[in-house]
Structures are given as C-alpha cells and as structure tokens.
Design a protein around this motif. Structure first.
Motif, PDB file in Angstrom:
ATOM      1  N   ALA A  61      15.228  60.875  13.826  1.00  0.00           N
ATOM      2  CA  ALA A  61      16.578  61.043  13.292  1.00  0.00           C
ATOM      3  C   ALA A  61      16.548  61.217  11.779  1.00  0.00           C
ATOM      4  CB  ALA A  61      17.452  59.852  13.676  1.00  0.00           C
ATOM      5  N   ALA A  62      15.691  60.432  11.118  1.00  0.00           N
ATOM      6  CA  ALA A  62      15.583  60.552   9.662  1.00  0.00           C
ATOM      7  C   ALA A  62      15.051  61.921   9.263  1.00  0.00           C
ATOM      8  CB  ALA A  62      14.680  59.448   9.119  1.00  0.00           C
ATOM      9  N   SER A  63      14.062  62.425   9.991  1.00  0.00           N
ATOM     10  CA  SER A  63      13.494  63.731   9.683  1.00  0.00           C
ATOM     11  C   SER A  63      14.486  64.858   9.963  1.00  0.00           C
ATOM     12  CB  SER A  63      12.213  63.950  10.491  1.00  0.00           C
ATOM     13  OG  SER A  63      11.603  65.170  10.167  1.00  0.00           O
ATOM     14  N   LEU A  64      15.337  64.663  10.974  1.00  0.00           N
ATOM     15  CA  LEU A  64      16.356  65.657  11.292  1.00  0.00           C
ATOM     16  C   LEU A  64      17.537  65.586  10.330  1.00  0.00           C
ATOM     17  CD1 LEU A  64      16.351  65.226  15.166  1.00  0.00           C
ATOM     18  CD2 LEU A  64      15.622  67.286  13.937  1.00  0.00           C
ATOM     19  N   GLY A  65      17.723  64.415   9.693  1.00  0.00           N
ATOM     20  CA  GLY A  65      18.843  64.237   8.781  1.00  0.00           C
ATOM     21  C   GLY A  65      20.177  64.118   9.496  1.00  0.00           C
ATOM     22  N   ILE A  66      20.166  63.551  10.699  1.00  0.00           N
ATOM     23  CA  ILE A  66      21.376  63.412  11.514  1.00  0.00           C
ATOM     24  C   ILE A  66      21.555  61.943  11.870  1.00  0.00           C
ATOM     25  CG2 ILE A  66      22.532  64.102  13.647  1.00  0.00           C
ATOM     26  CD1 ILE A  66      20.832  66.629  13.651  1.00  0.00           C
ATOM     27  N   PRO A  67      22.765  61.386  11.749  1.00  0.00           N
ATOM     28  CA  PRO A  67      22.992  59.981  12.106  1.00  0.00           C
ATOM     29  C   PRO A  67      22.631  59.692  13.554  1.00  0.00           C
ATOM     30  CG  PRO A  67      24.875  60.873  10.906  1.00  0.00           C
ATOM     31  CD  PRO A  67      23.985  62.035  11.212  1.00  0.00           C
ATOM     32  N   LEU A  68      22.078  58.514  13.790  1.00  0.00           N
ATOM     33  CA  LEU A  68      21.657  58.102  15.132  1.00  0.00           C
ATOM     34  C   LEU A  68      22.496  56.924  15.600  1.00  0.00           C
ATOM     35  CD1 LEU A  68      19.586  58.081  17.528  1.00  0.00           C
ATOM     36  CD2 LEU A  68      18.227  56.484  16.138  1.00  0.00           C
ATOM     37  N   HIS A  69      22.985  57.011  16.842  1.00  0.00           N
ATOM     38  CA  HIS A  69      23.675  55.904  17.496  1.00  0.00           C
ATOM     39  C   HIS A  69      22.889  55.538  18.749  1.00  0.00           C
ATOM     40  CE1 HIS A  69      27.547  56.129  15.182  1.00  0.00           C
ATOM     41  NE2 HIS A  69      27.010  57.304  14.883  1.00  0.00           N
ATOM     42  N   GLU A  70      22.663  54.267  18.964  1.00  0.00           N
ATOM     43  CA  GLU A  70      21.884  53.807  20.112  1.00  0.00           C
ATOM     44  C   GLU A  70      22.787  53.096  21.116  1.00  0.00           C
ATOM     45  OE1 GLU A  70      18.760  51.393  18.579  1.00  0.00           O
ATOM     46  OE2 GLU A  70      17.845  53.011  17.428  1.00  0.00           O
ATOM     47  N   ILE A  71      22.582  53.398  22.394  1.00  0.00           N
ATOM     48  CA  ILE A  71      23.258  52.700  23.484  1.00  0.00           C
ATOM     49  C   ILE A  71      22.242  51.759  24.109  1.00  0.00           C
ATOM     50  CG2 ILE A  71      24.351  52.946  25.741  1.00  0.00           C
ATOM     51  CD1 ILE A  71      25.423  55.646  24.847  1.00  0.00           C
ATOM     52  N   ALA A  72      22.499  50.467  24.023  1.00  0.00           N
ATOM     53  CA  ALA A  72      21.519  49.458  24.439  1.00  0.00           C
ATOM     54  C   ALA A  72      21.637  49.138  25.920  1.00  0.00           C
ATOM     55  CB  ALA A  72      21.711  48.187  23.617  1.00  0.00           C
ATOM     56  N   LEU A  73      20.483  49.105  26.585  1.00  0.00           N
ATOM     57  CA  LEU A  73      20.395  48.704  27.989  1.00  0.00           C
ATOM     58  C   LEU A  73      19.393  47.574  28.127  1.00  0.00           C
ATOM     59  CD1 LEU A  73      20.226  52.108  29.918  1.00  0.00           C
ATOM     60  CD2 LEU A  73      22.182  50.557  29.771  1.00  0.00           C
ATOM     61  N   GLY A  74      19.557  46.771  29.190  1.00  0.00           N
ATOM     62  CA  GLY A  74      18.576  45.738  29.492  1.00  0.00           C
ATOM     63  C   GLY A  74      17.369  46.319  30.200  1.00  0.00           C
ATOM     64  N   ALA A  75      16.454  45.443  30.599  1.00  0.00           N
ATOM     65  CA  ALA A  75      15.195  45.890  31.202  1.00  0.00           C
ATOM     66  C   ALA A  75      15.400  46.514  32.572  1.00  0.00           C
ATOM     67  CB  ALA A  75      14.222  44.725  31.285  1.00  0.00           C
ATOM     68  N   MET A  76      16.256  45.914  33.392  1.00  0.00           N
ATOM     69  CA  MET A  76      16.445  46.368  34.768  1.00  0.00           C
ATOM     70  C   MET A  76      17.914  46.688  35.008  1.00  0.00           C
ATOM     71  SD  MET A  76      13.390  46.299  36.009  1.00  0.00           S
ATOM     72  CE  MET A  76      13.645  46.413  37.768  1.00  0.00           C
ATOM     73  N   SER A  77      18.458  47.613  34.259  1.00  0.00           N
ATOM     74  CA  SER A  77      19.877  47.928  34.342  1.00  0.00           C
ATOM     75  C   SER A  77      20.193  48.735  35.603  1.00  0.00           C
ATOM     76  CB  SER A  77      20.318  48.712  33.108  1.00  0.00           C
ATOM     77  OG  SER A  77      20.177  47.926  31.947  1.00  0.00           O
TER      78      SER A  77
END
Length: 230
Positions: A61-77
């Motif tokens: 994301a840093a190399s692309l220069g675009i903001p990153l948003h993460e959607i968090a999941l658990g281990a066994m969703s």
C-alpha cells in the motif's frame, strides 16, 4: 470530483489479479481510486487465504501510495462472521469516503463468485466493478509477466497443483510448466500470489521465500519475509 468521475474502493488481495485490476482502474481517467481494502486474519497477522504477512501488505500500500483499510477476521471465521465483518468494513468506508459506494474486484470468470459479491454489496447499498471480467486468462497471465511485474506463489491447493509450486516465481517458465486444467491465473483457487514490484509500484518490495507449511492437509503455504521480519 466531476459528475463524469466514478469513485471506487479496490478489493486488494496483494496478488496479480488485484494488481492488473488496479492498473486498469488507474489508467482510466473517469475512475478515482479512493482506497484499498483487504481482509486479514488478526490471529495469524496475514492476508486471509493468501497467507501473506500484514507487513508486506502495508508495504504494498505504501509503495502504491493508496490508503489501506483492513477488515479483521478471526482464525476460524464462518461465512456469517465474514459477512458481519464485511458489513462493518463497508460502514467504516462510508464514513471515510462518503461519495463512494462501488468496490472493484479482480474476478475473471466465476459467475457464482460474482453473484455472491453482487448480492452482498447490494444488501448494503453498494455495487461491484469488474475491470478484468471475461478476459482470456492466458493472455492476462502473459501480460502480467511481460509488463515487468514480479510475484511469487504463496499458497497452492495441492488437490489441483503440486506443492512444489509454492514459493515459485510467477513467470513465463512457471506458466509453461502448469499442468493442463490449471488456470494460468489460478482463478479456480489453484494458487494465490503476492506481487512485489511492477509498473504501478513506486518502489520494489524485497522479499525472500522462507518456511513452508501444509494446512488442512491440502493448502501448501510459503512464507515470504521482508528484511526485519521475524
């Protein structure tokens, strides 16, 4: 933003199809890419399914220069867990980008996957964009390599492809040796990739293959490390 401009969020896996899709969007003057969104496993600290470390994701994301948003999941969703997390992610994106209700995907030809995405997005007032849909995957694969992108296979479904391909560089030699029936873009889940450099990246991400792990007696993962990763 002019009335003729369409604002999108990019569903970013860090792999080659996401990269080609993003390249296509960035070249379109009628499109504005607002952000990348990626589903991650907080337990394993990696991109879901692809198994790539979040440190590499953030470097992309840093190399692309675009903001990153993460959607968090658990281990066994479960699927319900995924859909609930996805809905929360959309709500966060709506707050951050109130003019945006479209998400772009790198899907190529699987109708059931596209239909699922469309139904899920529509439930929340969003729509999907599919810049690569229907294009021949052999031509896309060769174009990716010829354009100067560099990627490695990070996960291999050993029921479809030999485990020895895990960690291999995605290049013409690999494409030449894929068995018949294996899609050259891995669209049926045969393999997943991580892209580390290419025309849309401002700087290369230097990685090296490390340990390998077989999960669920089926999926062969190859860990990629950047300098400083433990």
């Amino acid at each position: 933003m002019s009335a003729a401009t369409h604002s999108v969020i990019v569903s970013w896996s860090g792999g080659k199809d996401s990269t080609l899709m993003l390249e296509r969007l960035l070249a379109d003057p009628s499109i504005v890419v607002r952000a990348l969104v990626t589903t991650v496993s907080t337990v394993y600290d990696r991109i879901s399914i692809h198994g790539v470390r979040r440190s590499i994701l953030r470097a992309q994301a840093a190399s692309l220069g675009i903001p990153l948003h993460e959607i968090a999941l658990g281990a066994m969703s479960s699927n319900d867990d995924y859909e609930a997390a996805f809905a929360r992610g959309l709500t966060e994106l709506e707050v951050a980008y109130p003019d945006t209700r479209s998400m772009a995907f790198g899907d190529l030809f699987l109708d059931d996957v596209r239909q699922y995405r469309e139904a899920l997005l529509a439930r929340h007032g969003w729509s999907g964009v599919y810049p690569l849909w229907g294009e021949p995957t052999d031509a896309l694969a060769r174009r990716f390599v010829n354009s100067g992108y560099v990627a490695r296979l990070t996960c291999v479904d050993t029921q479809q492809l030999d485990a020895a391909f895990a960690g291999a560089r995605y290049d013409h030699a690999l494409l030449d040796t894929l068995p018949p029936g294996v899609d050259p873009c891995g669209e049926r889940g045969e393999f997943h990739t991580c892209v580390t450099t290419g025309p849309i990246f401002r700087a290369p991400i230097v990685v090296r293959p490390s340990e390998q792990l077989l999960r669920d007696a089926r999926f062969q993962y190859c860990d990629l490390l950047m300098d400083g990763d433990a």
